[in-house]
Design a protein around this motif. Structure first.
Motif, PDB file in Angstrom:
ATOM      1  N   CYS A 237       0.824  -1.217   0.000  1.00 16.08           N
ATOM      2  CA  CYS A 237       0.000   0.000   0.000  1.00 16.08           C
ATOM      3  C   CYS A 237       0.850   1.255   0.000  1.00 16.08           C
ATOM      4  CB  CYS A 237      -0.995  -0.005   1.165  1.00 16.08           C
ATOM      5  SG  CYS A 237      -2.370  -1.152   0.923  1.00 16.08           S
ATOM      6  N   MET A 238       1.154   1.823   1.146  1.00 16.59           N
ATOM      7  CA  MET A 238       1.841   3.110   1.170  1.00 16.59           C
ATOM      8  C   MET A 238       3.221   3.047   0.523  1.00 16.59           C
ATOM      9  SD  MET A 238       0.775   4.740   4.884  1.00 16.59           S
ATOM     10  CE  MET A 238       1.943   6.097   4.697  1.00 16.59           C
ATOM     11  N   GLY A 239       4.017   2.050   0.857  1.00 18.18           N
ATOM     12  CA  GLY A 239       5.360   1.951   0.291  1.00 18.18           C
ATOM     13  C   GLY A 239       5.336   1.673  -1.194  1.00 18.18           C
ATOM     14  N   GLU A 240       4.488   0.762  -1.602  1.00 14.73           N
ATOM     15  CA  GLU A 240       4.378   0.397  -3.013  1.00 14.73           C
ATOM     16  C   GLU A 240       3.912   1.588  -3.848  1.00 14.73           C
ATOM     17  OE1 GLU A 240       2.637  -3.449  -5.394  1.00 14.73           O
ATOM     18  OE2 GLU A 240       1.339  -2.504  -3.919  1.00 14.73           O
ATOM     19  N   ALA A 241       3.101   2.445  -3.240  1.00 10.25           N
ATOM     20  CA  ALA A 241       2.574   3.615  -3.945  1.00 10.25           C
ATOM     21  C   ALA A 241       3.450   4.856  -3.754  1.00 10.25           C
ATOM     22  CB  ALA A 241       1.159   3.912  -3.461  1.00 10.25           C
ATOM     23  N   ASN A 242       4.557   4.715  -3.031  1.00  7.95           N
ATOM     24  CA  ASN A 242       5.436   5.849  -2.744  1.00  7.95           C
ATOM     25  C   ASN A 242       4.701   6.975  -2.020  1.00  7.95           C
ATOM     26  OD1 ASN A 242       7.832   4.761  -3.948  1.00  7.95           O
ATOM     27  ND2 ASN A 242       6.949   5.216  -5.959  1.00  7.95           N
ATOM     28  N   VAL A 243       3.954   6.599  -1.003  1.00  9.02           N
ATOM     29  CA  VAL A 243       3.290   7.551  -0.122  1.00  9.02           C
ATOM     30  C   VAL A 243       4.039   7.539   1.205  1.00  9.02           C
ATOM     31  CG1 VAL A 243       1.164   8.069   1.139  1.00  9.02           C
ATOM     32  CG2 VAL A 243       1.053   7.266  -1.227  1.00  9.02           C
ATOM     33  N   ASP A 244       4.497   8.717   1.631  1.00 14.61           N
ATOM     34  CA  ASP A 244       5.424   8.794   2.754  1.00 14.61           C
ATOM     35  C   ASP A 244       4.761   8.982   4.111  1.00 14.61           C
ATOM     36  OD1 ASP A 244       8.171   8.889   1.310  1.00 14.61           O
ATOM     37  OD2 ASP A 244       6.908  10.296   0.218  1.00 14.61           O
ATOM     38  N   GLY A 245       3.542   9.446   4.121  1.00 18.31           N
ATOM     39  CA  GLY A 245       2.878   9.664   5.395  1.00 18.31           C
ATOM     40  C   GLY A 245       1.385   9.777   5.210  1.00 18.31           C
ATOM     41  N   ALA A 246       0.667   9.798   6.321  1.00 18.47           N
ATOM     42  CA  ALA A 246      -0.794   9.852   6.228  1.00 18.47           C
ATOM     43  C   ALA A 246      -1.408  10.427   7.495  1.00 18.47           C
ATOM     44  CB  ALA A 246      -1.363   8.455   5.972  1.00 18.47           C
ATOM     45  N   LEU A 247      -2.594  10.970   7.327  1.00 13.71           N
ATOM     46  CA  LEU A 247      -3.424  11.409   8.445  1.00 13.71           C
ATOM     47  C   LEU A 247      -4.435  10.303   8.719  1.00 13.71           C
ATOM     48  CD1 LEU A 247      -4.422  13.762  10.358  1.00 13.71           C
ATOM     49  CD2 LEU A 247      -6.069  14.292   8.542  1.00 13.71           C
ATOM     50  N   ILE A 248      -4.385   9.748   9.915  1.00 14.85           N
ATOM     51  CA  ILE A 248      -5.355   8.720  10.308  1.00 14.85           C
ATOM     52  C   ILE A 248      -6.563   9.399  10.932  1.00 14.85           C
ATOM     53  CG2 ILE A 248      -5.826   6.726  11.762  1.00 14.85           C
ATOM     54  CD1 ILE A 248      -2.901   5.999  11.654  1.00 14.85           C
ATOM     55  N   VAL A 249      -7.722   9.182  10.343  1.00 18.02           N
ATOM     56  CA  VAL A 249      -8.970   9.727  10.857  1.00 18.02           C
ATOM     57  C   VAL A 249      -9.645   8.649  11.709  1.00 18.02           C
ATOM     58  CG1 VAL A 249     -11.209  10.716  10.251  1.00 18.02           C
ATOM     59  CG2 VAL A 249      -9.198  11.212   8.827  1.00 18.02           C
ATOM     60  N   GLN A 250      -9.909   8.991  12.955  1.00 22.47           N
ATOM     61  CA  GLN A 250     -10.534   8.032  13.867  1.00 22.47           C
ATOM     62  C   GLN A 250     -11.791   7.438  13.239  1.00 22.47           C
ATOM     63  OE1 GLN A 250      -9.823   6.648  16.688  1.00 22.47           O
ATOM     64  NE2 GLN A 250     -11.754   5.920  17.532  1.00 22.47           N
TER      65      GLN A 250
ATOM     66  N   ILE B  39       0.007  11.009  11.588  1.00 25.55           N
ATOM     67  CA  ILE B  39      -0.544  11.892  12.597  1.00 25.55           C
ATOM     68  C   ILE B  39      -2.032  11.567  12.692  1.00 25.55           C
ATOM     69  CG2 ILE B  39       1.155  13.730  12.283  1.00 25.55           C
ATOM     70  CD1 ILE B  39      -0.914  15.267  10.671  1.00 25.55           C
ATOM     71  N   GLY B  40      -2.677  12.024  13.765  1.00 27.03           N
ATOM     72  CA  GLY B  40      -4.041  11.596  14.005  1.00 27.03           C
ATOM     73  C   GLY B  40      -5.067  12.702  13.985  1.00 27.03           C
ATOM     74  N   CYS B  41      -6.263  12.343  13.561  1.00 27.97           N
ATOM     75  CA  CYS B  41      -7.435  13.216  13.601  1.00 27.97           C
ATOM     76  C   CYS B  41      -8.479  12.503  14.453  1.00 27.97           C
ATOM     77  CB  CYS B  41      -7.962  13.465  12.189  1.00 27.97           C
ATOM     78  SG  CYS B  41      -9.476  14.456  12.109  1.00 27.97           S
ATOM     79  N   CYS B  42      -8.786  13.061  15.623  1.00 27.44           N
ATOM     80  CA  CYS B  42      -9.720  12.394  16.517  1.00 27.44           C
ATOM     81  C   CYS B  42     -11.168  12.682  16.111  1.00 27.44           C
ATOM     82  CB  CYS B  42      -9.475  12.824  17.963  1.00 27.44           C
ATOM     83  SG  CYS B  42      -9.609  14.596  18.264  1.00 27.44           S
ATOM     84  N   LEU B  43     -12.088  11.977  16.728  1.00 24.84           N
ATOM     85  CA  LEU B  43     -13.509  12.141  16.438  1.00 24.84           C
ATOM     86  C   LEU B  43     -14.150  12.947  17.557  1.00 24.84           C
ATOM     87  CD1 LEU B  43     -15.992  11.406  14.678  1.00 24.84           C
ATOM     88  CD2 LEU B  43     -16.223   9.323  16.062  1.00 24.84           C
ATOM     89  N   ALA B  44     -14.820  14.037  17.208  1.00 22.55           N
ATOM     90  CA  ALA B  44     -15.454  14.900  18.203  1.00 22.55           C
ATOM     91  C   ALA B  44     -16.642  14.196  18.843  1.00 22.55           C
ATOM     92  CB  ALA B  44     -15.905  16.205  17.549  1.00 22.55           C
ATOM     93  N   ASN B  45     -16.641  14.150  20.152  1.00 16.73           N
ATOM     94  CA  ASN B  45     -17.767  13.622  20.919  1.00 16.73           C
ATOM     95  C   ASN B  45     -18.616  14.808  21.365  1.00 16.73           C
ATOM     96  OD1 ASN B  45     -19.547  12.558  22.757  1.00 16.73           O
ATOM     97  ND2 ASN B  45     -18.014  11.576  24.043  1.00 16.73           N
ATOM     98  N   PRO B  46     -19.805  14.988  20.776  1.00 20.83           N
ATOM     99  CA  PRO B  46     -20.624  16.174  21.066  1.00 20.83           C
ATOM    100  C   PRO B  46     -21.465  16.044  22.336  1.00 20.83           C
ATOM    101  CG  PRO B  46     -21.719  14.845  19.425  1.00 20.83           C
ATOM    102  CD  PRO B  46     -20.418  14.136  19.736  1.00 20.83           C
TER     103      PRO B  46
END
Length: 355
Positions: free
Chosen positions: A101-114, A137-144
């Motif tokens: 996936c990431m390595g094969e596609a030459n993608v160096d990083g990603a934002l993980i969305v909860q 890096i991470g993107c958390c999910l807002a708990n309203p």
């Protein structure tokens, strides 16, 4: 919200941001289109940088079946229908040193969305971020939650666990309430103070209505007007497909109109959700072209929507589709670089890209 809860929310507000907001003054006009610049140094138009790296602005990861049973349970009713653990994203092939996936596609990083599969339990994503700090890096999910406890959790995830974004999903807001309710505004304001972008999932319920953003336009405009220091990211181009009727044309026009707020960014992501065609989703070219005319390439970022994209076309192909679309609409190499990584690296101020 009760008075005590409001006082709690008010107490959370700190005077200075943890992460400085990206410099909006860096947006420049040239030949009727917006050009991009790096922090403190303008790039020469049309000149790609040898330091460019590809960044995926939208991936999800969740526990494997075994992990879910042992340590990271799925949220009831949201058990995943396909594998999505981080080892698939980063697992080494048996016969090659490159990463699947990431390595094969030459993608160096990603934002993980909860993912909603774990709802507000961020332990699995937090573990992944700590295990691969140079990749994710991470993107958390807002708990309203109306008692303000979700804001406390958000602040903890940012200040102690290093999360760099927060996602608003209107579908999990209390029934009958909007994201502009008291807790939504408190969340949005706090995100701006911390320098944390707010990602917005604008689908109506979960049916990915191509006019879905229309249901939230007024709310987005209200929040952007009231809190101009809070950066906003519209996930998956607001779920706008190439419009085929007046309702969809109005929705897409509304999406483009949000470019008047300089803090608003777009994700050209999950192309299989936007397109009416199969890979390489070339009918989305006009969407991208118009988005660039309105926002500039330095406010648009590519995202795969892993793992959902894997059975659709494959991860590597998801990245290749953007290059094919860029060629179709005669996109410059510098514009493509911003979309494929520079925008995300600049917005989240991560070392994927060092200017």
């Amino acid at each position: 919200m009760a008075a005590s809860s409001a006082a709690l929310v008010s107490h959370l507000f700190a005077p200075k941001p943890l992460f400085p907001s990206p410099g909006r003054k860096l947006l420049l006009r040239s030949s009727g289109r917006r050009r991009a610049s790096t922090i403190g140094m303008e790039l020469e138009p049309g000149k790609p940088s040898s330091q460019f790296e590809a960044v995926d602005s939208h991936v999800h990861v969740w526990a494997s079946r075994e992990e879910a049973l042992e340590r990271y349970p799925y949220f009831s009713g949201h058990e995943p229908s396909l594998p999505g653990d981080s080892e698939i994203l980063l697992k080494q092939k048996r016969d090659a040193p490159s990463l699947l996936c990431m390595g094969e596609a030459n993608v160096d990083g990603a934002l993980i969305v909860q993912p909603i599969n774990h709802m507000f339990d961020h332990d699995l994503v937090t573990r992944t971020l700590k295990k691969h700090p140079s990749k994710f890096i991470g993107c958390c999910l807002a708990n309203p939650a109306e008692d303000g406890s979700g804001i406390l959790q958000f602040e903890n995830l940012v200040l102690k666990e290093g999360y760099r974004g927060v996602r608003f999903n209107p579908n999990i807001w209390p029934s009958g309430q909007k994201i502009t309710n008291e807790i939504g505004k408190a969340f949005f304001s706090r995100a701006g103070e911390l320098g944390v972008p707010v990602g917005l999932m604008c689908a109506k319920v979960l049916n990915y209505d191509p006019a879905g953003i229309s249901f939230h336009l007024s709310e987005i405009e209200e929040l952007c007007s009231k809190f101009p220091s809070t950066s906003v990211i519209l996930d998956h181009m607001g779920f706008c497909k190439p419009p085929i009727n007046d309702e969809e044309r109005k929705a897409f026009s509304g999406l483009l109109g949000l470019s008047k707020f300089p803090q608003v960014y777009l994700k050209f992501s999950a192309l299989f959700r936007l397109s009416r065609k199969s890979f390489p989703y070339d009918d989305t070219g006009e969407l991208l072209s118009q988005a660039i005319s309105s926002y500039g390439s330095n406010r648009i970022m590519w995202g795969s929507d892993f793992p959902f994209v894997v059975p659709e076309c494959g991860y590597k192909e998801a990245k290749e589709a953007v290059s094919l679309i860029a060629s179709q609409i005669a996109l410059s190499s510098l514009d493509l670089e911003w979309i494929m990584g520079r925008t995300a690296a600049h917005l989240f101020q991560h070392s994927w890209y060092a200017s």
